[in-house]
Scaffold this motif. Sequence first.
Motif, PDB file in Angstrom:
ATOM      1  N   LEU A   1       0.518  -1.180   0.174  1.00 13.57           N
ATOM      2  CA  LEU A   1       0.430   0.069   0.211  1.00 13.57           C
ATOM      3  C   LEU A   1       1.604   0.987   0.209  1.00 13.57           C
ATOM      4  O   LEU A   1       1.740   1.840   1.452  1.00 13.57           O
ATOM      5  CB  LEU A   1      -0.725  -0.609   1.630  1.00 13.57           C
ATOM      6  CG  LEU A   1      -1.836   0.843   1.370  1.00 13.57           C
ATOM      7  CD1 LEU A   1      -2.579   1.100   0.280  1.00 13.57           C
ATOM      8  CD2 LEU A   1      -2.824   0.685   2.801  1.00 13.57           C
ATOM      9  N   SER A   2       1.082   1.993  -1.009  1.00 16.25           N
ATOM     10  CA  SER A   2       2.032   3.239  -1.228  1.00 16.25           C
ATOM     11  C   SER A   2       1.038   3.904  -1.181  1.00 16.25           C
ATOM     12  O   SER A   2       0.198   3.950  -1.214  1.00 16.25           O
ATOM     13  CB  SER A   2       2.753   3.038  -2.697  1.00 16.25           C
ATOM     14  OG  SER A   2       1.227   3.194  -3.528  1.00 16.25           O
ATOM     15  N   GLU A   3       1.986   5.203  -0.662  1.00 14.79           N
ATOM     16  CA  GLU A   3       1.619   6.452  -0.738  1.00 14.79           C
ATOM     17  C   GLU A   3       0.191   7.446  -1.149  1.00 14.79           C
ATOM     18  O   GLU A   3      -0.583   7.808  -0.508  1.00 14.79           O
ATOM     19  CB  GLU A   3       2.872   7.705  -0.126  1.00 14.79           C
ATOM     20  CG  GLU A   3       1.743   8.917   0.718  1.00 14.79           C
ATOM     21  CD  GLU A   3       2.700  10.100   0.502  1.00 14.79           C
ATOM     22  OE1 GLU A   3       2.866  11.167   1.068  1.00 14.79           O
ATOM     23  OE2 GLU A   3       4.749  10.173   0.241  1.00 14.79           O
ATOM     24  N   ARG A   4       0.445   6.911  -2.473  1.00 12.98           N
ATOM     25  CA  ARG A   4      -0.062   7.009  -3.666  1.00 12.98           C
ATOM     26  C   ARG A   4      -1.444   6.483  -3.744  1.00 12.98           C
ATOM     27  O   ARG A   4      -2.886   7.023  -3.017  1.00 12.98           O
ATOM     28  CB  ARG A   4       0.723   7.453  -5.065  1.00 12.98           C
ATOM     29  CG  ARG A   4      -0.493   7.474  -6.144  1.00 12.98           C
ATOM     30  CD  ARG A   4       0.280   7.430  -7.560  1.00 12.98           C
ATOM     31  NE  ARG A   4      -0.794   7.449  -8.718  1.00 12.98           N
ATOM     32  CZ  ARG A   4      -0.267   8.038  -9.931  1.00 12.98           C
ATOM     33  NH1 ARG A   4       0.930   7.131 -10.622  1.00 12.98           N
ATOM     34  NH2 ARG A   4      -1.486   7.742 -10.573  1.00 12.98           N
ATOM     35  N   ASP A   5      -1.271   4.728  -3.568  1.00 10.73           N
ATOM     36  CA  ASP A   5      -2.612   4.379  -3.183  1.00 10.73           C
ATOM     37  C   ASP A   5      -3.577   4.950  -1.757  1.00 10.73           C
ATOM     38  O   ASP A   5      -4.854   4.851  -1.924  1.00 10.73           O
ATOM     39  CB  ASP A   5      -2.404   2.261  -2.364  1.00 10.73           C
ATOM     40  CG  ASP A   5      -2.238   1.724  -3.923  1.00 10.73           C
ATOM     41  OD1 ASP A   5      -1.770   2.090  -5.149  1.00 10.73           O
ATOM     42  OD2 ASP A   5      -0.996   1.006  -3.411  1.00 10.73           O
ATOM     43  N   LEU A   6      -2.813   5.159  -0.942  1.00  9.71           N
ATOM     44  CA  LEU A   6      -2.865   5.562   0.501  1.00  9.71           C
ATOM     45  C   LEU A   6      -4.246   7.507   0.013  1.00  9.71           C
ATOM     46  O   LEU A   6      -5.512   7.449   0.379  1.00  9.71           O
ATOM     47  CB  LEU A   6      -2.015   5.655   1.632  1.00  9.71           C
ATOM     48  CG  LEU A   6      -3.448   6.258   2.793  1.00  9.71           C
ATOM     49  CD1 LEU A   6      -4.214   5.430   3.307  1.00  9.71           C
ATOM     50  CD2 LEU A   6      -1.938   5.965   4.027  1.00  9.71           C
ATOM     51  N   ASN A   7      -3.263   7.771  -0.651  1.00 14.67           N
ATOM     52  CA  ASN A   7      -3.600   9.088  -0.779  1.00 14.67           C
ATOM     53  C   ASN A   7      -5.401   9.011  -1.958  1.00 14.67           C
ATOM     54  O   ASN A   7      -6.382  10.013  -1.215  1.00 14.67           O
ATOM     55  CB  ASN A   7      -2.742  10.138  -1.445  1.00 14.67           C
ATOM     56  CG  ASN A   7      -2.251  10.867  -0.729  1.00 14.67           C
ATOM     57  OD1 ASN A   7      -2.330  10.700   0.515  1.00 14.67           O
ATOM     58  ND2 ASN A   7      -0.790  10.921  -0.620  1.00 14.67           N
ATOM     59  N   ASP A   8      -5.253   8.004  -2.817  1.00 15.04           N
ATOM     60  CA  ASP A   8      -6.283   8.290  -3.952  1.00 15.04           C
ATOM     61  C   ASP A   8      -7.141   7.676  -3.366  1.00 15.04           C
ATOM     62  O   ASP A   8      -8.119   7.593  -3.549  1.00 15.04           O
ATOM     63  CB  ASP A   8      -5.542   6.926  -5.047  1.00 15.04           C
ATOM     64  CG  ASP A   8      -4.837   7.794  -6.177  1.00 15.04           C
ATOM     65  OD1 ASP A   8      -4.145   9.265  -5.989  1.00 15.04           O
ATOM     66  OD2 ASP A   8      -3.799   7.046  -6.909  1.00 15.04           O
ATOM     67  N   GLN A   9      -6.964   6.498  -2.407  1.00 18.53           N
ATOM     68  CA  GLN A   9      -8.072   5.863  -2.078  1.00 18.53           C
ATOM     69  C   GLN A   9      -8.815   7.172  -0.975  1.00 18.53           C
ATOM     70  O   GLN A   9     -10.326   7.013  -1.012  1.00 18.53           O
ATOM     71  CB  GLN A   9      -7.427   4.983  -0.460  1.00 18.53           C
ATOM     72  CG  GLN A   9      -7.524   3.571  -1.331  1.00 18.53           C
ATOM     73  CD  GLN A   9      -7.359   2.753  -0.949  1.00 18.53           C
ATOM     74  OE1 GLN A   9      -6.936   3.230   0.893  1.00 18.53           O
ATOM     75  NE2 GLN A   9      -6.217   1.044  -0.788  1.00 18.53           N
ATOM     76  N   ARG A  10      -8.745   7.703  -0.244  1.00 23.04           N
ATOM     77  CA  ARG A  10      -9.007   9.224   0.333  1.00 23.04           C
ATOM     78  C   ARG A  10      -9.767   9.714  -0.550  1.00 23.04           C
ATOM     79  O   ARG A  10     -11.233  10.148  -0.066  1.00 23.04           O
ATOM     80  CB  ARG A  10      -8.205   9.924   1.140  1.00 23.04           C
ATOM     81  CG  ARG A  10      -7.812   9.017   1.910  1.00 23.04           C
ATOM     82  CD  ARG A  10      -6.136   9.715   2.871  1.00 23.04           C
ATOM     83  NE  ARG A  10      -5.859   9.115   4.066  1.00 23.04           N
ATOM     84  CZ  ARG A  10      -4.905   9.369   4.396  1.00 23.04           C
ATOM     85  NH1 ARG A  10      -4.113  10.298   3.781  1.00 23.04           N
ATOM     86  NH2 ARG A  10      -3.880   8.828   5.205  1.00 23.04           N
ATOM     87  N   ARG A  11      -9.621   9.902  -2.029  1.00 19.04           N
ATOM     88  CA  ARG A  11     -10.673  10.374  -2.675  1.00 19.04           C
ATOM     89  C   ARG A  11     -11.493   9.460  -3.955  1.00 19.04           C
ATOM     90  O   ARG A  11     -12.081  10.263  -4.810  1.00 19.04           O
ATOM     91  CB  ARG A  11      -9.354  11.450  -3.838  1.00 19.04           C
ATOM     92  CG  ARG A  11      -8.844  12.147  -2.981  1.00 19.04           C
ATOM     93  CD  ARG A  11      -7.773  13.284  -4.065  1.00 19.04           C
ATOM     94  NE  ARG A  11      -7.468  12.430  -5.583  1.00 19.04           N
ATOM     95  CZ  ARG A  11      -6.359  11.843  -6.735  1.00 19.04           C
ATOM     96  NH1 ARG A  11      -5.510  11.555  -5.115  1.00 19.04           N
ATOM     97  NH2 ARG A  11      -6.880  11.464  -7.478  1.00 19.04           N
ATOM     98  N   GLY A  12     -11.777   8.476  -3.397  1.00 17.44           N
ATOM     99  CA  GLY A  12     -11.616   7.247  -3.797  1.00 17.44           C
ATOM    100  C   GLY A  12     -11.522   6.642  -5.309  1.00 17.44           C
ATOM    101  O   GLY A  12     -12.166   5.903  -6.046  1.00 17.44           O
ATOM    102  N   VAL A  13     -10.115   6.440  -5.535  1.00 16.30           N
ATOM    103  CA  VAL A  13      -9.652   6.569  -7.014  1.00 16.30           C
ATOM    104  C   VAL A  13      -9.331   5.542  -5.822  1.00 16.30           C
ATOM    105  O   VAL A  13      -8.176   4.954  -5.293  1.00 16.30           O
ATOM    106  CB  VAL A  13      -8.827   7.251  -6.716  1.00 16.30           C
ATOM    107  CG1 VAL A  13      -8.249   6.887  -9.033  1.00 16.30           C
ATOM    108  CG2 VAL A  13      -9.936   8.959  -7.650  1.00 16.30           C
ATOM    109  N   VAL A  14      -9.166   4.241  -6.871  1.00 16.07           N
ATOM    110  CA  VAL A  14      -7.822   2.827  -6.613  1.00 16.07           C
ATOM    111  C   VAL A  14      -7.455   2.641  -8.304  1.00 16.07           C
ATOM    112  O   VAL A  14      -7.802   2.801  -9.499  1.00 16.07           O
ATOM    113  CB  VAL A  14      -8.564   1.736  -6.760  1.00 16.07           C
ATOM    114  CG1 VAL A  14      -9.432   2.322  -5.012  1.00 16.07           C
ATOM    115  CG2 VAL A  14     -10.069   1.503  -6.890  1.00 16.07           C
ATOM    116  N   ALA A  15      -6.059   2.224  -8.025  1.00 18.33           N
ATOM    117  CA  ALA A  15      -5.210   1.063  -9.252  1.00 18.33           C
ATOM    118  C   ALA A  15      -6.087   0.221  -9.541  1.00 18.33           C
ATOM    119  O   ALA A  15      -6.998  -0.507  -8.813  1.00 18.33           O
ATOM    120  CB  ALA A  15      -4.178   0.644  -7.965  1.00 18.33           C
TER     121      ALA A  15
END
Length: 190
Positions: A47-61
């Motif tokens: 779980l990368s920093e980008r993943d974490l930040n994106d998840q908070r915005r409702g975006v997933v890889a």
Amino acid sequence: MKHLIIYAHPSSESLNATIKDYLVNILKDKHEVKIRDLNQLNFNPVLSERDLNDQRRGVVADDVKTEHQLIEWAEYLTFIYPIWWTGMPAIMKGYIDRVFSYGFAYRYVKGKQQGLLNHKKIVIINTQGKSAEEYRESGMHHALTLTSDFGIFNYCGMKIMTHFYFDRADRITSTQINDLCSTIDDIYQR
């Protein structure tokens, strides 16, 4: 019924692989079955920093989006993995970290946590080297149940049909494997 098996073990010769293969064979004639072999998929568990930040915005890889779609498709999920160092393998833990994301598996409403996978029924199958007695005496059995069943799956609203612990995995018999798989098939018939 639609079954999703989420499997984590690096060896195709392992007891976990035997259980997975047997379970697929008894389910496939009556049900739709899909398998997510995390090692074979080379699933990225970090779980990368980008993943974490994106998840908070409702975006997933994209790889997480695929897993979300499969979980949404499934009526039943079976998790098969060994207990290593009193926990799940890193690849399974990383799967949970990345896939059971905020807004998909759970959310908070007015500060109160809500599981979002309430319609999912699951079976958990674990193998472990120590005896069940050793795990009970040390309190590890209780700790394992708390961290996985309640800390992850119930937290996300999932209904645990059963959680199997196969102890002394290096000495298990084919009869015990057959009994397990028959029991699971019976559970799925309910």
